[in-house]
Design a protein around this motif. Structure first.
Motif, mmCIF file in Angstrom:
data_model
loop_
_atom_site.group_PDB
_atom_site.id
_atom_site.type_symbol
_atom_site.label_atom_id
_atom_site.label_comp_id
_atom_site.label_asym_id
_atom_site.label_seq_id
_atom_site.Cartn_x
_atom_site.Cartn_y
_atom_site.Cartn_z
ATOM 1 N N THR A 1 0.848 -1.206 0.000
ATOM 2 C CA THR A 1 0.000 0.000 0.000
ATOM 3 C C THR A 1 0.886 1.259 0.000
ATOM 4 O O THR A 1 0.504 2.282 -0.550
ATOM 5 N N HIS A 2 2.065 1.170 0.615
ATOM 6 C CA HIS A 2 2.993 2.317 0.594
ATOM 7 C C HIS A 2 3.369 2.641 -0.859
ATOM 8 O O HIS A 2 3.303 3.794 -1.292
ATOM 9 N N THR A 3 3.727 1.607 -1.598
ATOM 10 C CA THR A 3 4.116 1.776 -3.003
ATOM 11 C C THR A 3 2.990 2.433 -3.812
ATOM 12 O O THR A 3 3.225 3.349 -4.600
ATOM 13 N N LYS A 4 1.765 1.977 -3.567
ATOM 14 C CA LYS A 4 0.625 2.533 -4.309
ATOM 15 C C LYS A 4 0.364 3.989 -3.918
ATOM 16 O O LYS A 4 0.004 4.805 -4.754
ATOM 17 N N ARG A 5 0.561 4.297 -2.628
ATOM 18 C CA ARG A 5 0.385 5.700 -2.190
ATOM 19 C C ARG A 5 1.457 6.589 -2.816
ATOM 20 O O ARG A 5 1.177 7.700 -3.256
ATOM 21 N N VAL A 6 2.686 6.083 -2.867
ATOM 22 C CA VAL A 6 3.796 6.859 -3.458
ATOM 23 C C VAL A 6 3.464 7.161 -4.924
ATOM 24 O O VAL A 6 3.630 8.285 -5.390
ATOM 25 N N LEU A 7 2.947 6.171 -5.623
ATOM 26 C CA LEU A 7 2.585 6.367 -7.027
ATOM 27 C C LEU A 7 1.499 7.444 -7.162
ATOM 28 O O LEU A 7 1.592 8.333 -8.013
ATOM 29 N N LYS A 8 0.488 7.361 -6.311
ATOM 30 C CA LYS A 8 -0.620 8.324 -6.364
ATOM 31 C C LYS A 8 -0.104 9.758 -6.158
ATOM 32 O O LYS A 8 -0.422 10.662 -6.927
ATOM 33 N N VAL A 9 0.708 9.943 -5.127
ATOM 34 C CA VAL A 9 1.239 11.280 -4.829
ATOM 35 C C VAL A 9 2.189 11.736 -5.944
ATOM 36 O O VAL A 9 2.160 12.892 -6.366
ATOM 37 N N ALA A 10 3.007 10.819 -6.448
ATOM 38 C CA ALA A 10 3.960 11.173 -7.511
ATOM 39 C C ALA A 10 3.209 11.665 -8.757
ATOM 40 O O ALA A 10 3.625 12.638 -9.397
ATOM 41 N N LEU A 11 2.100 11.031 -9.082
ATOM 42 C CA LEU A 11 1.329 11.464 -10.257
ATOM 43 C C LEU A 11 0.704 12.837 -10.025
ATOM 44 O O LEU A 11 0.586 13.635 -10.942
ATOM 45 N N GLN A 12 0.337 13.102 -8.770
ATOM 46 C CA GLN A 12 -0.192 14.438 -8.422
ATOM 47 C C GLN A 12 0.907 15.486 -8.619
ATOM 48 O O GLN A 12 0.676 16.532 -9.226
ATOM 49 N N ILE A 13 2.102 15.197 -8.114
ATOM 50 C CA ILE A 13 3.223 16.148 -8.242
ATOM 51 C C ILE A 13 3.574 16.338 -9.720
ATOM 52 O O ILE A 13 3.811 17.459 -10.174
ATOM 53 N N ALA A 14 3.570 15.236 -10.452
ATOM 54 C CA ALA A 14 3.957 15.272 -11.874
ATOM 55 C C ALA A 14 3.101 16.254 -12.682
ATOM 56 O O ALA A 14 3.593 16.892 -13.616
ATOM 57 N N LYS A 15 1.836 16.384 -12.285
ATOM 58 C CA LYS A 15 0.930 17.297 -12.999
ATOM 59 C C LYS A 15 1.418 18.736 -12.928
ATOM 60 O O LYS A 15 1.102 19.548 -13.790
ATOM 61 N N SER A 16 2.146 19.076 -11.883
ATOM 62 C CA SER A 16 2.623 20.456 -11.718
ATOM 63 C C SER A 16 4.029 20.674 -12.277
ATOM 64 O O SER A 16 4.597 21.746 -12.130
ATOM 65 N N GLU A 17 4.609 19.638 -12.847
ATOM 66 C CA GLU A 17 5.982 19.765 -13.358
ATOM 67 C C GLU A 17 5.995 19.616 -14.881
ATOM 68 O O GLU A 17 5.100 19.010 -15.454
ATOM 69 N N LYS A 18 7.032 20.174 -15.484
ATOM 70 C CA LYS A 18 7.138 20.089 -16.950
ATOM 71 C C LYS A 18 8.057 18.938 -17.347
ATOM 72 O O LYS A 18 8.959 18.565 -16.593
ATOM 73 N N ASN B 1 12.600 22.790 2.901
ATOM 74 C CA ASN B 1 13.360 23.081 1.671
ATOM 75 C C ASN B 1 14.168 21.883 1.157
ATOM 76 O O ASN B 1 14.839 21.985 0.146
ATOM 77 N N THR B 2 14.101 20.760 1.870
ATOM 78 C CA THR B 2 14.790 19.579 1.344
ATOM 79 C C THR B 2 13.876 18.796 0.380
ATOM 80 O O THR B 2 14.299 17.797 -0.193
ATOM 81 N N PHE B 3 12.625 19.245 0.237
ATOM 82 C CA PHE B 3 11.760 18.630 -0.779
ATOM 83 C C PHE B 3 12.104 19.265 -2.123
ATOM 84 O O PHE B 3 12.409 20.458 -2.194
ATOM 85 N N ASN B 4 12.080 18.460 -3.159
ATOM 86 C CA ASN B 4 12.587 18.924 -4.457
ATOM 87 C C ASN B 4 11.612 19.760 -5.270
ATOM 88 O O ASN B 4 12.021 20.613 -6.040
ATOM 89 N N THR B 5 10.329 19.478 -5.120
ATOM 90 C CA THR B 5 9.347 20.132 -5.992
ATOM 91 C C THR B 5 8.397 21.012 -5.171
ATOM 92 O O THR B 5 8.186 20.757 -3.984
ATOM 93 N N LEU B 6 7.810 21.991 -5.849
ATOM 94 C CA LEU B 6 6.891 22.909 -5.179
ATOM 95 C C LEU B 6 5.652 22.163 -4.659
ATOM 96 O O LEU B 6 5.212 22.356 -3.531
ATOM 97 N N ARG B 7 5.122 21.301 -5.505
ATOM 98 C CA ARG B 7 3.924 20.546 -5.098
ATOM 99 C C ARG B 7 4.260 19.584 -3.947
ATOM 100 O O ARG B 7 3.471 19.412 -3.016
ATOM 101 N N GLY B 8 5.444 19.017 -3.998
ATOM 102 C CA GLY B 8 5.904 18.132 -2.919
ATOM 103 C C GLY B 8 5.975 18.900 -1.609
ATOM 104 O O GLY B 8 5.543 18.414 -0.564
ATOM 105 N N LYS B 9 6.481 20.127 -1.681
ATOM 106 C CA LYS B 9 6.577 20.999 -0.490
ATOM 107 C C LYS B 9 5.187 21.291 0.058
ATOM 108 O O LYS B 9 4.959 21.276 1.261
ATOM 109 N N LYS B 10 4.246 21.564 -0.837
ATOM 110 C CA LYS B 10 2.875 21.904 -0.417
ATOM 111 C C LYS B 10 2.221 20.728 0.302
ATOM 112 O O LYS B 10 1.580 20.891 1.333
ATOM 113 N N ILE B 11 2.370 19.542 -0.265
ATOM 114 C CA ILE B 11 1.780 18.340 0.356
ATOM 115 C C ILE B 11 2.447 18.093 1.714
ATOM 116 O O ILE B 11 1.784 17.802 2.707
ATOM 117 N N ALA B 12 3.768 18.256 1.750
ATOM 118 C CA ALA B 12 4.513 18.048 3.003
ATOM 119 C C ALA B 12 4.048 19.041 4.064
ATOM 120 O O ALA B 12 3.814 18.658 5.216
#
Ligand SMILES: [Fe+2]
Ligand SMILES: [Fe+2]
Length: 211
Positions: free
Chosen positions: A26-43, A181-192
């Motif tokens: 379930t951890h792996t599936k959650r990571v995928l879900k969040v990663a796809l959310q972050i990906a939407k905000s990145e180019k 600031n150790t999170f790499n992406t803006l969306r990652g920072k927001k979720i964190a």
């Protein structure tokens, strides 16, 4: 990635994970879900690489927990190509997946260079925070029979057996020290940030009830 390929990959790797506990799939599936959310905000993100990297990033975690390998990120990177070739994943993208898996562990202090590796690392780390992070910590440390909290008596003596182990509450509390600031992406920072807020209110309430 085609749905059928993703399904095949999930099916293929499920035997690599614990059926329950803090490191189940379930951890792996959650990571995928969040990663796809972050990906939407990145180019310029390659979705296929994201999906494969997320699904495979902890494929060797069980092995490390069982002391069968030293680092699950290194070992995962080593076994990933075999799995990817089996599901006929595009050959020209395998190295990018391998790289993302290899550097996903923030504790190794490696700064990821590709956008997919940055996203995976952020998505993996936010799972340590918030309600899920707390639950996982409790599951993991209960297994070791760790104390919920160090009693002031144990703290004073510092030699009391209770104090020699990590307390569950302390592990949770230390998470607040993770710099945003150790999170790499803006969306990652927001979720964190959202999860840090929850963590703070949990700690406050816990200390109030415990006092
Ligand atoms: Fe990991
Ligand atoms: Fe992970």
């Amino acid at each position: 990635m085609k749905r059928s390929m993703m399904k095949e990959l999930i099916k293929y790797i499920s035997s690599y994970f614990d059926k329950k506990g803090a490191h189940d799939m379930t951890h792996t599936k959650r990571v995928l879900k969040v990663a796809l959310q972050i990906a939407k905000s990145e180019k310029n993100v390659d979705e296929q690489i994201i999906i494969a990297s997320c699904l495979l990033h902890d494929v060797a975690r069980k092995k490390e927990d069982e002391d069968k390998c030293e680092c699950h990120a290194e070992e995962g990177a080593r076994i990933a190509p075999r799995i990817l070739r089996r599901i006929k994943f595009p050959e020209n993208k395998i190295q990018s997946v391998v790289y993302a898996i290899k550097v996903h562990r923030k504790s190794k202090d490696i700064k990821p260079k590709t956008i997919e590796a940055k996203i995976l690392q952020d998505a993996d780390r936010v799972d340590l925070l918030g309600a899920i992070g707390i639950t996982k910590t409790i599951i993991r440390h209960s297994k070791n029979n760790d104390a919920v909290i160090h009693s002031p008596y144990a703290k004073k003596l510092n030699s009391h057996k209770d104090y020699k182990t990590e307390s569950i509450f302390n592990v949770i509390k230390i998470r607040l020290k993770i710099p945003l600031n150790t999170f790499n992406t803006l969306r990652g920072k927001k979720i964190a940030l959202e999860r840090f807020h929850f963590l703070k209110s949990f700690i406050k309430q816990f200390e109030k009830e415990w006092a």
